[in-house]
Each structure stands twice: as structure tokens, then as C-alpha cells.
Motif scaffolding. Structure first.
Motif, short mmCIF file in Angstrom:
data_model
loop_
_atom_site.label_atom_id
_atom_site.label_comp_id
_atom_site.label_asym_id
_atom_site.label_seq_id
_atom_site.Cartn_x
_atom_site.Cartn_y
_atom_site.Cartn_z
N ALA A 53 -12.42 34.54 30.83
CA ALA A 53 -11.29 33.69 30.96
C ALA A 53 -10.54 34.29 31.98
CB ALA A 53 -10.63 34.24 29.66
N HIS A 54 -11.02 35.28 33.21
CA HIS A 54 -9.90 35.56 34.05
C HIS A 54 -8.70 36.21 33.63
CE1 HIS A 54 -11.75 32.98 37.62
NE2 HIS A 54 -12.79 34.10 37.31
N HIS A 73 -21.34 24.54 41.73
CA HIS A 73 -21.26 24.88 43.10
C HIS A 73 -21.81 24.07 44.07
CE1 HIS A 73 -21.84 29.25 41.37
NE2 HIS A 73 -20.69 29.15 41.86
N ARG A 96 -4.57 33.79 40.77
CA ARG A 96 -5.75 33.51 40.88
C ARG A 96 -6.65 34.83 40.23
NH1 ARG A 96 -8.34 29.45 44.62
NH2 ARG A 96 -10.35 29.89 44.67
N CYS A 101 -14.57 19.11 53.87
CA CYS A 101 -13.20 19.81 54.34
C CYS A 101 -12.09 19.43 53.26
CB CYS A 101 -12.79 19.47 55.68
SG CYS A 101 -13.70 20.07 57.09
N MET A 102 -12.32 19.46 51.97
CA MET A 102 -11.31 19.39 50.91
C MET A 102 -11.24 20.80 50.43
SD MET A 102 -12.37 15.80 49.34
CE MET A 102 -11.48 15.89 47.90
N SER A 103 -9.79 20.95 49.90
CA SER A 103 -9.36 22.34 49.19
C SER A 103 -9.70 22.20 47.53
CB SER A 103 -7.94 22.62 49.63
OG SER A 103 -7.76 22.88 50.78
N ILE A 104 -10.21 23.18 47.22
CA ILE A 104 -10.31 23.30 45.69
C ILE A 104 -9.45 24.27 45.17
CG2 ILE A 104 -12.05 24.04 43.89
CD1 ILE A 104 -13.24 22.11 46.10
N PRO A 105 -8.35 23.75 44.07
CA PRO A 105 -7.49 24.41 43.53
C PRO A 105 -8.09 25.71 42.66
CG PRO A 105 -7.46 22.25 43.05
CD PRO A 105 -8.56 22.23 43.67
N ALA A 106 -7.18 26.67 42.53
CA ALA A 106 -7.55 27.97 41.93
C ALA A 106 -8.06 27.74 40.52
CB ALA A 106 -6.60 29.00 41.66
N PRO A 107 -8.93 28.23 39.89
CA PRO A 107 -9.47 28.20 38.50
C PRO A 107 -8.40 28.67 37.64
CG PRO A 107 -10.74 29.83 39.58
CD PRO A 107 -9.93 29.15 40.57
N SER A 137 -6.33 30.64 34.41
CA SER A 137 -6.64 31.88 33.74
C SER A 137 -6.79 31.65 32.25
CB SER A 137 -5.69 32.84 34.02
OG SER A 137 -5.84 33.15 35.46
N GLU A 161 -15.97 21.25 49.98
CA GLU A 161 -15.30 22.34 50.99
C GLU A 161 -16.09 22.07 52.20
OE1 GLU A 161 -13.23 26.03 48.69
OE2 GLU A 161 -15.40 26.34 49.49
N ILE A 219 -13.08 35.33 56.71
CA ILE A 219 -12.01 34.73 56.19
C ILE A 219 -11.88 33.13 56.32
CG2 ILE A 219 -9.47 34.32 56.33
CD1 ILE A 219 -9.18 37.33 57.04
N ASN A 220 -11.63 32.48 55.08
CA ASN A 220 -11.60 31.17 55.22
C ASN A 220 -12.93 30.41 55.81
OD1 ASN A 220 -8.18 31.28 55.99
ND2 ASN A 220 -9.01 30.74 53.99
N GLY A 221 -14.00 31.08 55.39
CA GLY A 221 -15.38 30.49 55.76
C GLY A 221 -15.95 31.22 57.01
N GLY A 275 -12.41 37.12 51.33
CA GLY A 275 -11.31 37.68 51.94
C GLY A 275 -11.08 38.96 51.68
N VAL A 303 -8.13 28.49 61.50
CA VAL A 303 -8.41 27.13 60.83
C VAL A 303 -7.17 26.13 61.46
CG1 VAL A 303 -7.83 25.77 58.83
CG2 VAL A 303 -8.85 28.09 58.70
N GLY A 328 -7.68 22.50 53.33
CA GLY A 328 -9.24 21.91 53.70
C GLY A 328 -9.96 22.97 54.18
N ALA A 329 -9.62 24.30 53.80
CA ALA A 329 -10.58 25.49 54.31
C ALA A 329 -10.91 26.11 52.98
CB ALA A 329 -9.96 26.27 55.39
N PRO A 330 -11.95 27.17 52.83
CA PRO A 330 -12.40 27.65 51.68
C PRO A 330 -11.51 28.93 51.50
CG PRO A 330 -14.32 27.68 53.02
CD PRO A 330 -13.20 26.91 53.88
N ALA A 341 -8.91 32.25 50.60
CA ALA A 341 -9.35 33.61 50.78
C ALA A 341 -7.81 34.21 50.58
CB ALA A 341 -9.69 34.10 52.28
#
Lengths: 472, 546
Positions: free
Chosen positions: A400-401, B380, A108, B391-397, B399, B387, B80-82, A172, B503, A130-132, A134
Motif C-alpha cells: 500500500a506504500h 511494466h 511518493r 517520452c511521457m511522464s508517469i505520475p506517482a502511484p 499511497s 517513458e 538520474i532520470n534514466g 536517484g 534533460v 518526459g523523463a523517468p 528520480a
């Protein structure tokens, strides 16, 4: 409002106390290094023990623009690029390291960089379905390892400072702060110079204060509560209680410490309140630099982390004029109100020019610190001679991270343990962890550090090899 | 006859009775004891939960008075986690926070001693000289029970009375002893943390249940953001918080308190990302009408709609998503092209239908809050909906991605510029999920004002999302969300996370289902959700400590 029952409850004017103490000839917990205590060469104490070394981590967020950062030649005679040009006055103190691998990269953006640049441990994902998202650090940050080794006798074992308040607190601890004692032990930065001033200079309790001993007794009762609770809670809670106990012990030490005999600097302005725009970044940076200089020369602390702008941070670079791109089809675009992280992901020439100029600005603020340390005499040299400052960013380039070439500088001579190599391009396999270990060994030779970092089975940042090229 | 309670059975039975006996509406089933635990329910191990900064300060206010609360200075919260409550149940204290707590405790203890009447009431005795141990003991027991939210153990009594005696003797003043007890107790983990250990109470299950005291604390901190009042501790001691029915009764009383409205406002400010609105900035040359005052109005609009739905109309919470009315002041009315309220202030008004506004997704708090300073951000806005509302998870962007968006001269609308997200397979996987949500809202610019054109080109906001169907604009999207059971369950999940500090785990999904059913059965009345939540097995049960 009714008067307090107790008599003689007063808030002491600490500055009065400090002035009163100056002529008192007290034995102090920490002393600024005085001429009389040095050996003939001025490079060590009279008893042969080395002068104290100081350590800092320093960062700006969202990476650089490689074509403006990486010098085209290596060695001490490299030509400063645009983003390094602000360091001209302290060039001989700066080792610019390029192509250093991040051994814990790959999951990440921003998180990888923080973990790799400052701890050598892969971060721990906090990613329930299902959670943001961190994450938290996978192990202690390098400044805390060094603080444990060299900071035990100082009034403050370490200090965490920040400038821009628009840092990322929504993903986080990993992005929130540079200093971590462990995964569940982030240390949040203080961003108000007046509060920092009070922490350093106004928090001592006079030795004749009758409440000193009772406040210490109160801490003992609290420690008893915590100890009894340890027997009843889960394993992870036991670790949290241990951290609490450690801090209670440290606080008791501070409570019973004898105030130092330094002259405190005049208190800075009170930069309090929420992160409304425009943030006075230069003023806050200048105030913090003065406090850092005093804290080091007074030996109130030897370890400081400094988050100029945050990882994936949203700082507004309101002071930067619009770019001049007459041929650009969006000349009205003005990023002075924009969130820095958002701009860093807009990969058009206009936006990336803005990012480039924000890096130059950040490096100018870094130079303010280095020049102030250089201008502070100590022994036969200056504070910068006796310091090691590790400067990095959370990504290579924001858009580009990328993670293959972090902007990375090791500044200062660490009392002679670090040698000046100028621009060093790392060989294959040389990693951020090698750099961390080199800094640890340079700053705290007596601690005998032989390794840094860790692994989670997939991402491995552990090493027993220091980057010897920068060690004397 | 109603025997073992099952929510569904109760409803079916009541409905059967209704059809056979007359036309009265079916009564809600009356529980005759605790419902059976949901099948497969397994709660996680409990964790110490640090009081949030506002909970610390409110507790000080309720224990020691307004003057004491004014000088309270707890350290800042992390998230943490919102949720801050989640960070509070994971993170440890450090040198800085422990020092801050000591400074705060000193200031609070000093200020508290100025309230003679309150101190006298807490003492419940007249001291005979500085070292009156039994009077010190009386204070330690009385104040300690309130501060620690339970009766003190003998060890604790001895320690704190000892401290009181030392201070009183050394300083020659009985009340010095009292002050130092306050100073110490406010630094104890028993004050600073909700200590949740649980006990084994039900033979039929392997997990534990929170004690009555622990339930009292959890309920009070969740529903009122403050320490449980003395009557709640009394109720806990009387066993009234050991059953779902007892908890429901106490919960209904808590809902009557003004603090409940404030507590829910704080929850929604965190849940819907409203807190930072006052420090939002926009490019002045593009949005000259944008001011901090307007941003504050945006924040207020959403909070007012929530307050109205939850506490005034007490109606179907789903209306949050598609209400055809909103609350505006003069500034917002101007932004939305509506008439200014008569006589200034705020007014509830029907929305102009042409703008396709409706509910939260037509609020500037969301539209502007989830945009850039210079442009909208469909990404956004889409992520917010996915989210926070689904309540859905978003994968990592990924690199090292080279994405060059075309300039607006070549691609005047955002939809055209973002097409490159959809063309590149490494981007499309995720962007195909959240970009369309935002693209359906492109008629609202970066400050939430309605527009039909961008850079001279007409905006096409027709969008489709698999599972939610086609839509254009906020009202249609809102209606789809309201109709989705997953969305209403997501509201429950978010309240649960804030209420319990974690959570929900896989083992708790069955428990969440029960609460969601109760919410649905109530007609999605939010106050009923709160009652169902705190009465649920999921709220009152914890895993065994290893």
C-alpha cells in the motif's frame, strides 16, 4: 612487458606492516579502549571523558506486515510478535516504536520513507517532464550529522555498507543509499566484505614510506586546481567543488595517519561481481557484522549505515521455501526467484505471507548484528551498551506504500543516554524527526544538537523536540 | 543565393531546382555558415560533468596504454532520470570516491611507467639528471594538454613542474617526477570532469557557446566514450570546431572509428534497459527453458539489430520498431519457434508472421526484461513504451491503496485480473494509459515466448491506445510507433540527454526540433542524427554562468 623504470616500487603487505607495528609503542590515531584507561567503575575514561558512542542506521526494504509486527501490549513486558521474535536474545536492548508519523510523507512511496526515516528533510524531486522519475535527499542524513560531530578523529569518518546488490539504482540517490551529506552528495554503500576489510585494515601507509609525503603533495596540487576552478563555475558547482576539497583534506589526513595497533580479523571471502542469483545474504551479512564489530572496537570509525536490502529493492529471497496455502488456488506460485518489490505489491494472501517471512528473515540478520555487538566486551559492558542503532524501513507496508506506522527500532543504550522502554506507541504528533533528534542527542551529547530536518515550504520535517520518552 | 541557412528553405529550394532542371534527386542543402539560432532557444547554465567509469578507463587507455587501463579502478556511476551522464553532471564526489580515485591514479601511474616508448614520446626530451626542470616542464605541457584536454595555464604548469621536481629530487630519479605528475593529474578535477564554462561568441544572442576545446571533449566523450585525441585538440585550436560545418566534418571522421560502435552500444544498453538482462531470473518451475545464457542471447539480439540498422545497413532507424526480421542464435531460435541457424552462431532471419512479432517490441529483451519472475507485467511493458519510447511522464502511484487482484482461478487471463485497475477511479487514471499497451502484448509470456492461451483461457490481445490506434501484437504496435513523429523525436531527446548530461529544458525544445528535422530529412539515418546533434546549437551552446 617492460619493467618499471623506477626502482623499489612494491606493493606493501599491510598485514606485515601492522604486525611490525604492534610492538612499536607508537602513538596512534585511534585506540581500542584498554582496561588501563578506564575509571574505577569501567564506565568512563580515567580522565572522566565518556567512552565513545557508536551510531548506526540499518534498514530492510519494502516494509513489514503490521499484523505480525506491532505488539499488542506496550511497555517493557510486551510479547514479541513473529516479526520481532528474532530479537529475543537482545530484547532488553530494543525499543520498538510504533505509530510514529512521517512528517514529510505524501508524495511518493519509498522516497517519503527514506527521507523521513533518515533525514527529516523532504526529498527533492527530479521530475522533468518526459523523463523517468528520480529524487535526491533534501538535506544530510542523520548518520552524516553525527559523523561530523563524533567522527572527526577516526580513520574513517563514517562507513556505508550494504548486503543485497539488488537495490534500486534507477530512481536517484534517495532510494540508492541511506547516507547523504547533502542533496548532491550521496555516499554509495560498499557490498563486498573483502573491499571493506581492505578499507579498514589494509589502507594505512607506513610512516616510513618515502612516498607518503609526495602523495600528500600531489593532493595539495589537486586542491589548488579545485580552488582555482571554484572562481569560474556556477554556484551549484562551487558546492560540488567544496565537497571535493573536503574529501581531499580528509584523504590527506588519512594518508598521514599513523596506523592503529589493532589485530585485523582474517580477510573475508571476496563477494565480487554482479548481482547474480542466489545472493549469499546470510554469509555476507555475517562477514559484514564481523567487520562492523572490529571497526567499532578498534575505533576505526564510529558511524556506519547498513542497507541490508534496498528501498524498493528487488532482492530475491531464494532461501525461503514456498508458502503452505493448500487452499490457495495458485499453489504452484513460487516467489524464490522473484523481485521482492514486485511481490510486495501482489496483495493476495500467498504473496503477503512470503513478504512476512522475508521480514522475519531480515530481522534474524539484524539480530546477528545486535548479538555480535552485545558479545563484544568494552569497559564494564559491551559494544551494544555503547551504541545506538536506528532501524527502519522505507515504507510501512509495501503493497500500500503506507506511511503511518513504519517498522522502527532504536537499539542499544548509547552509554546510558537511551533508556529501555520496550514497546512505545507514539502519541499524536510525535514524528520520525523527534526520533532522529533523540538519537543525535543520545549519541553526541557534547555536540549540543537542538534541531534536525527541514522544510521545503509544503513538507516540513523540521523539529527542535527530541523523543524524550526514550532518553534517559 | 543560399544566404542565411534554413534547413526547410534549403530543401524547398533544392526540390524546386530538381523539378525544374531534371530528375536528379534533390541535393541536401549545403550550409554556408552557422545556421541562425532557433527562435526562442535558451540553453541552461553549464555544469561540471564527471567522466563515466568507462570513459575514465578508456581515457587512461588512450593516454597511457593498455596496461595502465587494466589497473584503472574508477568509482561506480549513479543514474538520474534514466542516464548516468545526468547523475554525473549533478552529483559531487565524497570521501570514498576520492579515495578510490587516488588508489586508481597510483596504480595507473605505476603501470604507465612501464611503457618506455610512450613515456619517451610524451617527454620529447632527454633528461639530464634527476632535476632537469625543462624536461619535466616539457612532459607536463605535453601530457597535461592531453589529460586536461586543453593547454595548461601558467599556474598549473608551475604547480605540476614543482611537484615533479620535488618527487625527482626526493627519490633521486627523474622519472619519479614524471610518475607523480601522472598520479596528480589523474586526480585533478580537470581530468575527472568535463569542465564546460563556455564563452560569449555571438553578438546576436545572450547565451554562450562552448569553446573549441570544450566541443572537442563533448563530441569525443559522447561519440567515442573517450578523451579527445590530439588531432581533435589541434582542430579545436585551429578554430575548426567553432562552426557547425567544421563540427560536422570532425563528427564524420569520428563515426569511422571502431570506438563509435561501442559507444552507441553502451548508450542503447542504458536507453533500452538491456544491462541487467544477464542477472534476470525467472521462476524455474514455470520457465524451465530459461537460463542466464538465454538472457544473454536476448541482450545480444537487440544490440545486433541496432548495430545492423546503424552501422551496416545504415537505413531508417524506425525499422527498430517494426522490422520483420531479427537476429537469432540457436537458443533464441528455439524460444521463438524458428529454425536454428545453420552452423551455429547468429543469423539474420525473417520472423514467423503468425506470432505477430516485429521489431523491438517482439524482442525477448523487452518482453522478458519488463516482466516479473513469475508472470508478465503489462504495466511494466506499458511504462517502458510510454517513458522510454514516447517520452511521457508517469505520475506517482497513490499511497494507501487497497487493491486485491483476483486469483487466476477466478480470472484466468491477465486482462481479466487487471480489470480491477480500470474499475477503481484512483487507479484507472494512469493504468488506462499504460496497461492497454501491455495487454496488447499478452501473447508473449514472461520469457517472451509466444502463447495463445493462459491458464486454459484464450488470450485476447486486441487493444487500443488513444493516439496510436488499435493494435494486437508487437508488429502492429511497432508500426504505430514508427509512424509517430513524437516517437522519433523521443529518440532524439534520449540521445541528447546522454550527450549533454541533462534533460532538455523548455528553452531547449526549439533546439531539439532542429535536430529532429535534420534526422527526419536524412531519412532517419542514425549516423546522421549523431552528426546533426553535435553540430546543433543545442549541443554547442550553454547558458551564462551566474
Amino acid at each position: 612487458m617492460k619493467k618499471a623504470r623506477r626502482s623499489a616500487r612494491h606493493i606493501l603487505d599491510r598485514r606485515t606492516v601492522l604486525r611490525g607495528m604492534l610492538g612499536g609503542g607508537l602513538v596512534t590515531l585511534a585506540l581500542p579502549t584498554l582496561e588501563a584507561m578506564l575509571n574505577d567503575h569501567g564506565d568512563a575514561h580515567a580522565d572522566g571523558s565518556p567512552l565513545p558512542c557508536r551510531f548506526m542506521t540499518w534498514m530492510f526494504g519494502n516494509g513489514c506486515r503490521l499484523e505480525h509486527w506491532v505488539p499488542s501490549t506496550q511497555g517493557v513486558d510486551y510479547a514479541l510478535t513473529e516479526e520481532l521474535a528474532p530479537l529475543a536474545a537482545v530484547k532488553s536492548y530494543c525499543n520498538v516504536l510504533t505509530r510514529v508519523d512521517n512528517p514529510v510523507a505524501g508524495r511518493r512511496g519509498h522516497h517519503d520513507g527514506m527521507a523521513g526515516c533518515f533525514s527529516g528533510h523532504p526529498f527533492v524531486q527530479l521530475d522533468p517532464n518526459g523523463a523517468p522519475y528520480a529524487s535526491k535527499f533534501g538535506g544530510p542524513s542523520v548518520d552524516q550529522l553525527i559523523a561530523d560531530a563524533i567522527g572527526g578523529d577516526n580513520y574513517l569518518k563514517s562507513l556505508a555498507l550494504g548486503v543485497s546488490k539488488r537495490h534500486n539504482t534507477a530512481q536517484g540517490p534517495t532510494l540508492e543509499t541511506m547516507s547523504h551529506r547533502g542533496p548532491d552528495q550521496p555516499i554509495l554503500a560498499q557490498r563486498n566484505p573483502l573491499v571493506v576489510h581492505d578499507m579498514l585494515f589494509n589502507s594505512f601507509t607506513p610512516t616510513d614510506d618515502p612516498e607518503r609525503g609526495l602523495r600528500a603533495d600531489a593532493l595539495d596540487v589537486v586542491r589548488n586546481d579545485a580552488q582555482r576552478l571554484k572562481d569560474r563555475v556556477s554556484k551549484s558547482d562551487r558546492e560540488r567543488i567544496d565537497a571535493h576539497l573536503e574529501s581531499l583534506f580528509q584523504l590527506k589526513k588519512q594518508l598521514l595517519a599513523i596506523p592503529p595497533t589493532c589485530d585485523a580479523p582474517a580477510p573475508p571471502d571476496d563477494y565480487d561481481g554482479p548481482a547474480t542469483s542466489p545472493e549469499p545474504l546470510e554469509e555476507v551479512n555475517a562477514a559484514m557484522v564481523e567487520l562492523v564489530t572490529f571497526a567499532f572496537s578498534c575505533d576505526l570509525t564510529r558511524v556506519i549505515s547498513y542497507m541490508f536490502t534496498g528501498a524498493s529493492g528487488g532482492t530475491q529471497f531464494h532461501m525461503l521455501p514456498p508458502s503452505e496455502f493448500p487452499e490457495h488456488p495458485d499453489p504452484k506460485a513460487d516467489y524464490s526467484a522473484a523481485d521482492h518489490h514486485s511481490v510486495s505489491h501482489m496483495n493476495l494472501p500467498y504473496e503477503q505471507d512470503f513478504i512476512h517471512r522475508s521480514v522475519v528473515f531480515s530481522m534474524q540478520q539484524f539480530a546477528v548484528l545486535l548479538e555480535a555487538l552485545q558479545a563484544t566486551p568494552e569497559g564494564d559492558g559491551n559494544l551494544l551498551d555503547h551504541s545506538c542503532i536506528l532501524m527502519a524501513s522505507d515504507v510501512t507496508e509495501g503493497w500500500a506504500h503506507s506511511e503511518n506506522n513504519f517498522p522502527l527500532i532504536v537499539a542499544g543504550h548509547a552509554g546510558g543516554s537511551i533508556q529501555h522502554v520496550g514497546h512505545y506507541q507514539a502519541a499524536d504528533g510525535q514524528t520520525l524527526s523527534n526520533v532522529l533528534l533523540a538519537c543525535m542527542q543520545a549519541v553526541a551529547p557534547a555536540a549540543g544538537f537542538t534541531e534536525v530536518g527541514g522544510t521545503d515550504g509544503t513538507y516540513d520535517g523540521h523539529t527542535s523536540t527530541a523523543l524524550s520518552e526514550i532518553l534517559a | 543565393m543560399l544566404g542565411r541557412y534554413s534547413p526547410l528553405a534549403g530543401v524547398v529550394l533544392a526540390a524546386a531546382l530538381a523539378t525544374s532542371c531534371g530528375s536528379d534527386p534533390p541535393a541536401k542543402p549545403i550550409p554556408t555558415g552557422d545556421p541562425p539560432p532557433p527562435a526562442g532557444f535558451e540553453p541552461p547554465e553549464p555544469s561540471m560533468r564527471r567522466l563515466l567509469a568507462r570513459q575514465y578507463t578508456h581515457s587512461v587507455r588512450d593516454l597511457l596504454g593498455e596496461d595502465a587501463a587494466l589497473v584503472a579502478m574508477p568509482p561506480a556511476d549513479s543514474s538520474i532520470n534514466g542516464y548516468e551522464a545526468i547523475a554525473a553532471s549533478q552529483l559531487a564526489l565524497n570521501d570514498t570516491s576520492v579515495t578510490e580515485y587516488e588508489l586508481s591514479a597510483r596504480a595507473v601511474a605505476t603501470a604507465a611507467m612501464g611503457d618506455d616508448a610512450r613515456i619517451a614520446e610524451l617527454l620529447d626530451c632527454s633528461p639530464e639528471g634527476p632535476s632537469d626542470a625543462s624536461c619535466h616542464r616539457s612532459f607536463v605541457q605535453r601530457f597535461g594538454r592531453l589529460a586536461f584536454r586543453r593547454s595548461l595555464t601558467d599556474d598549473e604548469l608551475e604547480d605540476y613542474v614543482g611537484l615533479a621536481q620535488s618527487a625527482a629530487t626526493e627519490l633521486g630519479d627523474f622519472h619519479a617526477g614524471v610518475e607523480f605528475v601522472i598520479l596528480a593529474m589523474l586526480q585533478s578535477p580537470h581530468f575527472l570532469f568535463q569542465v564546460e564554462l563556455g564563452e560569449h561568441r555571438k553578438e546576436s544572442v545572450s547565451y554562450n557557446h562552448l569553446t573549441g576545446y570544450e566541443v572537442a571533449s563533448r563530441m569525443s566523450f559522447f561519440m567515442l566514450d573517450t578523451t579527445p585525441a590530439e588531432w581533435m585538440l589541434d582542430a579545436a585550436e585551429a578554430g575548426e570546431l567553432d562552426t557547425a560545418a567544421g563540427v560536422r566534418e570532425v563528427a564524420r571522421q569520428l563515426l569511422e572509428e571502431p570506438a563509435a560502435r561501442d559507444a552507441m552500444q553502451e548508450f542503447f544498453s542504458e536507453y533500452l534497459d538491456l544491462r541487467d538482462l544477464p542477472s534476470m531470473t525467472k521462476q524455474a518451475s514455470e520457465y524451465p527453458t530459461f537460463t542466464t545464457a538465454l538472457a544473454e542471447s536476448m541482450q545480444s539480439e537487440t544490440l545486433r539489430l541496432l548495430d545492423y540498422l546503424i552501422w551496416q545497413a545504415e537505413s531508417d532507424f524506425g525499422e527498430l520498431f517494426d522490422a520483420d526480421y531479427t537476429f537469432v542464435d540457436a537458443r533464441l531460435a528455439e524460444l521463438y519457434g524458428m529454425p536454428a541457424p545453420e552452423g551455429g552462431g547468429w543469423e539474420r532471419m525473417t520472423l514467423p508472421p503468425k506470432q505477430l512479432r516485429g521489431g523491438l517490441l517482439g524482442h525477448a529483451s523487452f518482453l522478458a526484461g519488463q516482466s516479473h519472475a513469475t508472470t508478465t507485467s503489462p504495466t511494466h511493458r506499458g511504462i517502458f513504451v510510454l517513458e522510454r519510447l514516447m517520452c511521457m511522464s508517469i505520475p506517482a502511484p497513490p499511497s494507501d491503496v487497497n487493491v486485491e487482484l483476483p486469483p487466476s482461478s477466478q480470472a484466468p487471463t491477465m486482462r481479466e485480473r487487471l480489470e480491477v485497475h480500470m474499475e477503481d477511479p484512483s487507479c484507472a487514471g494512469c493504468h488506462a494509459i499504460f496497461d492497454p499497451i501491455g495487454l496488447g502484448l499478452e501473447n508473449f509470456d514472461a520469457i517472451g515466448a509466444f502463447r495463445t492461451k493462459e491458464n486454459g483461457a484464450t488470450i485476447d490481445a486486441q487493444s487500443e491506445l488513444p493516439g496510436l490506434g488499435e493494435f494486437a501484437g508487437a508488429a502492429e504496435l511497432g508500426a504505430s510507433l514508427r509512424a509517430s513523429e513524437d516517437v522519433m523525436r523521443c529518440v532524439v531527446q534520449n540521445a541528447f540527454r546522454h550527450a549533454t548530461g541533462h534533460v532538455e529544458t523548455q528553452g531547449e525544445q526549439a533546439g531539439i526540433d532542429v535536430i529532429t528535422e535534420g534526422f527526419r530529412d536524412s531519412g532517419y539515418r542514425f549516423q546522421d542524427l549523431l552528426v546533426e546533434l553535435v553540430a546543433s546549437e543545442a549541443f554547442r551552446a550553454v547558458g551564462e554562468i551566474e
